[in-house]
Design an enzyme around this catalytic site. Structure first.
Site, PDB file in Angstrom:
ATOM      1  N   ASP A  34       0.798  -1.296   0.138  1.00 14.50           N
ATOM      2  CA  ASP A  34       0.429  -0.266   0.118  1.00 14.50           C
ATOM      3  C   ASP A  34       0.974   1.432  -0.601  1.00 14.50           C
ATOM      4  O   ASP A  34       2.256   1.598   0.915  1.00 14.50           O
ATOM      5  CB  ASP A  34      -0.641   0.087   1.325  1.00 14.50           C
ATOM      6  CG  ASP A  34      -1.993   1.084   1.171  1.00 14.50           C
ATOM      7  OD1 ASP A  34      -3.659   0.703   0.954  1.00 14.50           O
ATOM      8  OD2 ASP A  34      -1.797   1.980   0.627  1.00 14.50           O
ATOM      9  N   ASN A  88     -12.733  -3.604   2.862  1.00 12.79           N
ATOM     10  CA  ASN A  88     -13.493  -2.158   2.394  1.00 12.79           C
ATOM     11  C   ASN A  88     -14.235  -2.480   1.860  1.00 12.79           C
ATOM     12  O   ASN A  88     -14.362  -3.091   0.420  1.00 12.79           O
ATOM     13  CB  ASN A  88     -13.596  -1.204   2.623  1.00 12.79           C
ATOM     14  CG  ASN A  88     -11.964  -1.030   4.301  1.00 12.79           C
ATOM     15  OD1 ASN A  88     -12.508  -1.316   4.798  1.00 12.79           O
ATOM     16  ND2 ASN A  88     -11.026  -0.443   4.233  1.00 12.79           N
ATOM     17  N   GLY A  94     -16.185   3.160   3.992  1.00 13.26           N
ATOM     18  CA  GLY A  94     -14.369   3.801   3.463  1.00 13.26           C
ATOM     19  C   GLY A  94     -14.069   2.947   2.269  1.00 13.26           C
ATOM     20  O   GLY A  94     -12.989   3.403   2.205  1.00 13.26           O
ATOM     21  N   GLN A  95     -14.776   2.084   1.950  1.00  9.15           N
ATOM     22  CA  GLN A  95     -14.313   1.338   0.340  1.00  9.15           C
ATOM     23  C   GLN A  95     -14.072   2.914  -0.693  1.00  9.15           C
ATOM     24  O   GLN A  95     -15.130   3.887  -1.040  1.00  9.15           O
ATOM     25  CB  GLN A  95     -15.008   1.006  -0.499  1.00  9.15           C
ATOM     26  CG  GLN A  95     -14.229  -0.130  -1.545  1.00  9.15           C
ATOM     27  CD  GLN A  95     -14.789  -1.156  -1.959  1.00  9.15           C
ATOM     28  OE1 GLN A  95     -15.824  -1.209  -2.212  1.00  9.15           O
ATOM     29  NE2 GLN A  95     -13.961  -1.174  -3.067  1.00  9.15           N
ATOM     30  N   HIS A 101     -10.139  -5.463  -3.006  1.00 10.41           N
ATOM     31  CA  HIS A 101      -8.757  -5.480  -2.618  1.00 10.41           C
ATOM     32  C   HIS A 101      -9.107  -6.012  -1.233  1.00 10.41           C
ATOM     33  O   HIS A 101      -9.969  -5.440  -0.246  1.00 10.41           O
ATOM     34  CB  HIS A 101      -8.247  -4.340  -2.791  1.00 10.41           C
ATOM     35  CG  HIS A 101      -8.476  -3.629  -2.437  1.00 10.41           C
ATOM     36  ND1 HIS A 101      -9.560  -2.546  -2.757  1.00 10.41           N
ATOM     37  CD2 HIS A 101      -8.500  -2.678  -1.134  1.00 10.41           C
ATOM     38  CE1 HIS A 101     -10.250  -0.841  -2.514  1.00 10.41           C
ATOM     39  NE2 HIS A 101      -9.164  -1.766  -1.163  1.00 10.41           N
ATOM     40  N   HIS A 103      -6.933  -5.909   2.097  1.00 10.87           N
ATOM     41  CA  HIS A 103      -5.565  -5.363   3.223  1.00 10.87           C
ATOM     42  C   HIS A 103      -5.424  -6.562   3.841  1.00 10.87           C
ATOM     43  O   HIS A 103      -5.439  -7.288   4.539  1.00 10.87           O
ATOM     44  CB  HIS A 103      -5.847  -4.212   3.842  1.00 10.87           C
ATOM     45  CG  HIS A 103      -6.870  -2.839   3.125  1.00 10.87           C
ATOM     46  ND1 HIS A 103      -5.354  -1.700   3.290  1.00 10.87           N
ATOM     47  CD2 HIS A 103      -7.729  -2.923   3.144  1.00 10.87           C
ATOM     48  CE1 HIS A 103      -6.713  -1.182   2.219  1.00 10.87           C
ATOM     49  NE2 HIS A 103      -7.921  -1.822   1.859  1.00 10.87           N
TER      50      HIS A 103
HETATM   51  P1  AMP Z   1      -9.819   1.277   0.773  1.00  9.50           P
HETATM   52  O1  AMP Z   1      -9.910   2.551   1.575  1.00  9.50           O
HETATM   53  O2  AMP Z   1     -10.261  -0.090   1.291  1.00  9.50           O
HETATM   54  O3  AMP Z   1     -10.674   1.182  -0.804  1.00  9.50           O
HETATM   55  O4  AMP Z   1      -7.654   1.331   0.316  1.00  9.50           O
HETATM   56  C1  AMP Z   1      -7.319   1.768  -0.736  1.00  9.50           C
HETATM   57  C2  AMP Z   1      -6.572   1.439  -0.717  1.00  9.50           C
HETATM   58  O5  AMP Z   1      -5.371   1.499  -2.330  1.00  9.50           O
HETATM   59  C3  AMP Z   1      -5.694   2.743   0.264  1.00  9.50           C
HETATM   60  O6  AMP Z   1      -4.963   2.462   1.404  1.00  9.50           O
HETATM   61  C4  AMP Z   1      -4.441   3.458  -0.566  1.00  9.50           C
HETATM   62  O7  AMP Z   1      -3.358   3.845   0.185  1.00  9.50           O
HETATM   63  C5  AMP Z   1      -4.242   2.572  -1.483  1.00  9.50           C
HETATM   64  N1  AMP Z   1      -3.444   2.657  -2.488  1.00  9.50           N
HETATM   65  C6  AMP Z   1      -4.252   3.912  -3.083  1.00  9.50           C
HETATM   66  N2  AMP Z   1      -3.172   3.732  -5.140  1.00  9.50           N
HETATM   67  C7  AMP Z   1      -2.773   3.277  -4.710  1.00  9.50           C
HETATM   68  C8  AMP Z   1      -1.637   2.466  -5.665  1.00  9.50           C
HETATM   69  N3  AMP Z   1      -1.509   3.574  -7.181  1.00  9.50           N
HETATM   70  N4  AMP Z   1      -0.210   1.314  -5.036  1.00  9.50           N
HETATM   71  C9  AMP Z   1      -0.827   1.116  -3.702  1.00  9.50           C
HETATM   72  N5  AMP Z   1      -1.373   1.134  -3.041  1.00  9.50           N
HETATM   73  C10 AMP Z   1      -2.703   2.215  -3.173  1.00  9.50           C
END
Ligand code: AMP
Length: 115
Positions: A34, A88, A94-95, A101, A103
């Site tokens: 991330d 999420n 908060g997605q 994905h 985490h």
């Molecule tokens: P969510 O809030 O569950 O949708 O998580 C999305 C996650 O994607 C967040 O933790 C961001 O920091 C991460 N993220 C967004 N763009 C990128 C990227 N280009 N490379 C790695 N992580 C990313």
């Protein structure tokens, strides 16, 4: 209908169009760090195919591969003391990226319940 994957940031990572720090992969999913880590280990596990969220998936095989890769990542990262896997789903959770994905978070104690 427009191809949602064309502008999806995680689809671009899957296709190698934008960089990411790759950690692991299997046939159905990839894992990369991330950009905004919330724990010493924070890896995202993403299915290769575009699935908007858990609420949109009807594909148990792909979901199984995502969770299997999450476990592989945790072992590879040495998270022997435990870790958390978070998916999420939707606005209340908060997605922010609309490509399913998981985490994988570890390397510190996790509070419960999550905020
Ligand atoms: P969510 O809030 O569950 O949708 O998580 C999305 C996650 O994607 C967040 O933790 C961001 O920091 C991460 N993220 C967004 N763009 C990128 C990227 N280009 N490379 C790695 N992580 C990313």
């Amino acid at each position: 209908m427009a191809d949602e994957s064309a502008n999806c940031i995680f689809c671009k990572i899957v296709r190698g169009e934008i960089p990411a720090t790759m950690v692991a992969e299997n046939e159905a999913a990839i894992a990369f760090r991330d950009l905004d880590a919330k724990a010493p280990v924070h890896v995202l596990v993403v299915p290769r195919k575009h699935i908007v969220s858990l609420a949109h998936s009807a594909d148990p095989a792909t979901l199984g591969e995502v969770l299997a890769l999450a476990g592989d990542v945790a072992r590879q990262e040495g998270l022997d003391g435990g870790y958390r896997v978070v998916i999420n789903t939707g606005p209340d959770a908060g997605q922010t990226v609309h490509h399913l994905h998981a985490h994988v978070l570890g390397g510190r104690n996790m509070a419960w319940p999550p905020g």
